[in-house]
Design a protein around this motif. Sequence first.
Motif, PDB file in Angstrom:
ATOM      1  N   GLU A 182       0.825  -1.206   0.000  1.00 21.97           N
ATOM      2  CA  GLU A 182       0.000   0.000   0.000  1.00 21.97           C
ATOM      3  C   GLU A 182       0.858   1.255   0.000  1.00 21.97           C
ATOM      4  O   GLU A 182       0.535   2.259  -0.663  1.00 21.97           O
ATOM      5  CB  GLU A 182      -0.908  -0.017   1.233  1.00 21.97           C
ATOM      6  N   LEU A 183       1.981   1.220   0.705  1.00 22.44           N
ATOM      7  CA  LEU A 183       2.847   2.396   0.807  1.00 22.44           C
ATOM      8  C   LEU A 183       3.616   2.683  -0.469  1.00 22.44           C
ATOM      9  O   LEU A 183       4.183   3.765  -0.620  1.00 22.44           O
ATOM     10  CB  LEU A 183       3.830   2.200   1.967  1.00 22.44           C
ATOM     11  N   MET A 184       3.670   1.724  -1.364  1.00 27.89           N
ATOM     12  CA  MET A 184       4.379   1.946  -2.629  1.00 27.89           C
ATOM     13  C   MET A 184       3.459   2.452  -3.732  1.00 27.89           C
ATOM     14  O   MET A 184       3.884   2.621  -4.868  1.00 27.89           O
ATOM     15  CB  MET A 184       5.081   0.657  -3.050  1.00 27.89           C
ATOM     16  N   ARG A 185       2.200   2.718  -3.394  1.00 26.29           N
ATOM     17  CA  ARG A 185       1.283   3.285  -4.389  1.00 26.29           C
ATOM     18  C   ARG A 185       1.618   4.762  -4.634  1.00 26.29           C
ATOM     19  O   ARG A 185       2.149   5.448  -3.757  1.00 26.29           O
ATOM     20  CB  ARG A 185      -0.162   3.179  -3.908  1.00 26.29           C
ATOM     21  N   ASP A 187      13.020   4.514   0.314  1.00 24.60           N
ATOM     22  CA  ASP A 187      12.884   3.065   0.127  1.00 24.60           C
ATOM     23  C   ASP A 187      12.204   2.518   1.370  1.00 24.60           C
ATOM     24  O   ASP A 187      12.838   2.229   2.384  1.00 24.60           O
ATOM     25  CB  ASP A 187      14.260   2.424  -0.067  1.00 24.60           C
ATOM     26  N   VAL A 188      10.869   2.359   1.291  1.00 25.67           N
ATOM     27  CA  VAL A 188      10.105   1.973   2.465  1.00 25.67           C
ATOM     28  C   VAL A 188      10.422   0.548   2.913  1.00 25.67           C
ATOM     29  O   VAL A 188      10.389   0.238   4.110  1.00 25.67           O
ATOM     30  CB  VAL A 188       8.593   2.145   2.204  1.00 25.67           C
ATOM     31  N   VAL A 189      10.764  -0.327   1.968  1.00 25.50           N
ATOM     32  CA  VAL A 189      11.093  -1.705   2.331  1.00 25.50           C
ATOM     33  C   VAL A 189      12.393  -1.751   3.134  1.00 25.50           C
ATOM     34  O   VAL A 189      12.493  -2.425   4.164  1.00 25.50           O
ATOM     35  CB  VAL A 189      11.190  -2.598   1.080  1.00 25.50           C
ATOM     36  N   ALA A 190      13.406  -1.015   2.662  1.00 26.50           N
ATOM     37  CA  ALA A 190      14.675  -0.962   3.392  1.00 26.50           C
ATOM     38  C   ALA A 190      14.477  -0.335   4.768  1.00 26.50           C
ATOM     39  O   ALA A 190      15.063  -0.783   5.762  1.00 26.50           O
ATOM     40  CB  ALA A 190      15.709  -0.180   2.585  1.00 26.50           C
ATOM     41  N   TRP A 191      13.631   0.708   4.823  1.00 28.79           N
ATOM     42  CA  TRP A 191      13.343   1.344   6.112  1.00 28.79           C
ATOM     43  C   TRP A 191      12.703   0.345   7.060  1.00 28.79           C
ATOM     44  O   TRP A 191      13.085   0.240   8.226  1.00 28.79           O
ATOM     45  CB  TRP A 191      12.415   2.539   5.898  1.00 28.79           C
TER      46      TRP A 191
END
Length: 308
Positions: free
Chosen positions: A174-177, A260-264
Amino acid sequence: MGVLHPHETKGLRIAASLLLDEPAPTKSDVVRTLNSKGYRTARGSEWRTSVLMRTLLHPRMAGLDEEGNPIEDFGETVLTVDEHNKLNAKYAPSAHDEEGEAQAVPRPAYDYLLTCGLSACGQCKHPAVGARVTGDAAPGYRCPPPTEGVASCGGVRMTAERLETAVAEEVLAELMRPGVQERLARMQQDIKDEVSRLRAHVQGANQRFAELGDLHGRGLLVKAAFLAAQDATKQDLKESRTRLRNLEQIAGLDISTVTDVVAWWNSAPQTSRRALVGLVIEVVYVLPSGHGPHDPHERINIVWRTPS
């Protein structure tokens, strides 16, 4: 038993912060600091090293039971679960007693991602609680069994690993939209507004209690009604403080510079992850195992938070 006294709580938090410092002062130095500042035990005595450490390492300081599970509706705590885990890792007694006999090593408390109202039973809508079925079982979430005054069904359970992994995957997707940063900013402002309202509500509790006492004292409120109103006000205050503590973590989250939300997510502490989840979702409902037991995504229903 979980009731906090503001002055005592402040001293314990100061002691915990000192002990978690690197390098940390000695435990004796921490005790001397507390005593010199006027902090005392609940019985009014000066602190001793053994008493301070026994107090700080107790799971109730983080709102946990003896098995390391969150106590439902515990309210405000002295320590976060992360602080409790760090203190125990650093200062827990040796795994052997004075005669060299092996002792049972306390199991570290599990820091649940989706407690405090973020997860709930998909059947009865009651908030889920963190729990282990047995002492050796993996951490999990469950709907608590029904008891007097608790309208829960006790019929839904899911392991923490399956539930938290599935929710994290959907939250990150959802955050990558496109346009999510603007939406997050609006939702966070809504939460900051609610934090301000809740703070004022909590600060006005003494006035509300005083008004009830005044009405009762003037004979305008019979004793039974006064006691019922007092109990309702106490419960409201407890729930408001718990919600305020949770929302303050969300309001204080800073992800404005995250690219980069995944790395975060992979490197963020659990408190920050929990705050991010709380910013994005209202609640995740856990469905019974008949709804796709082999795919955890089929057993969750996420209610996404929307900005006002």
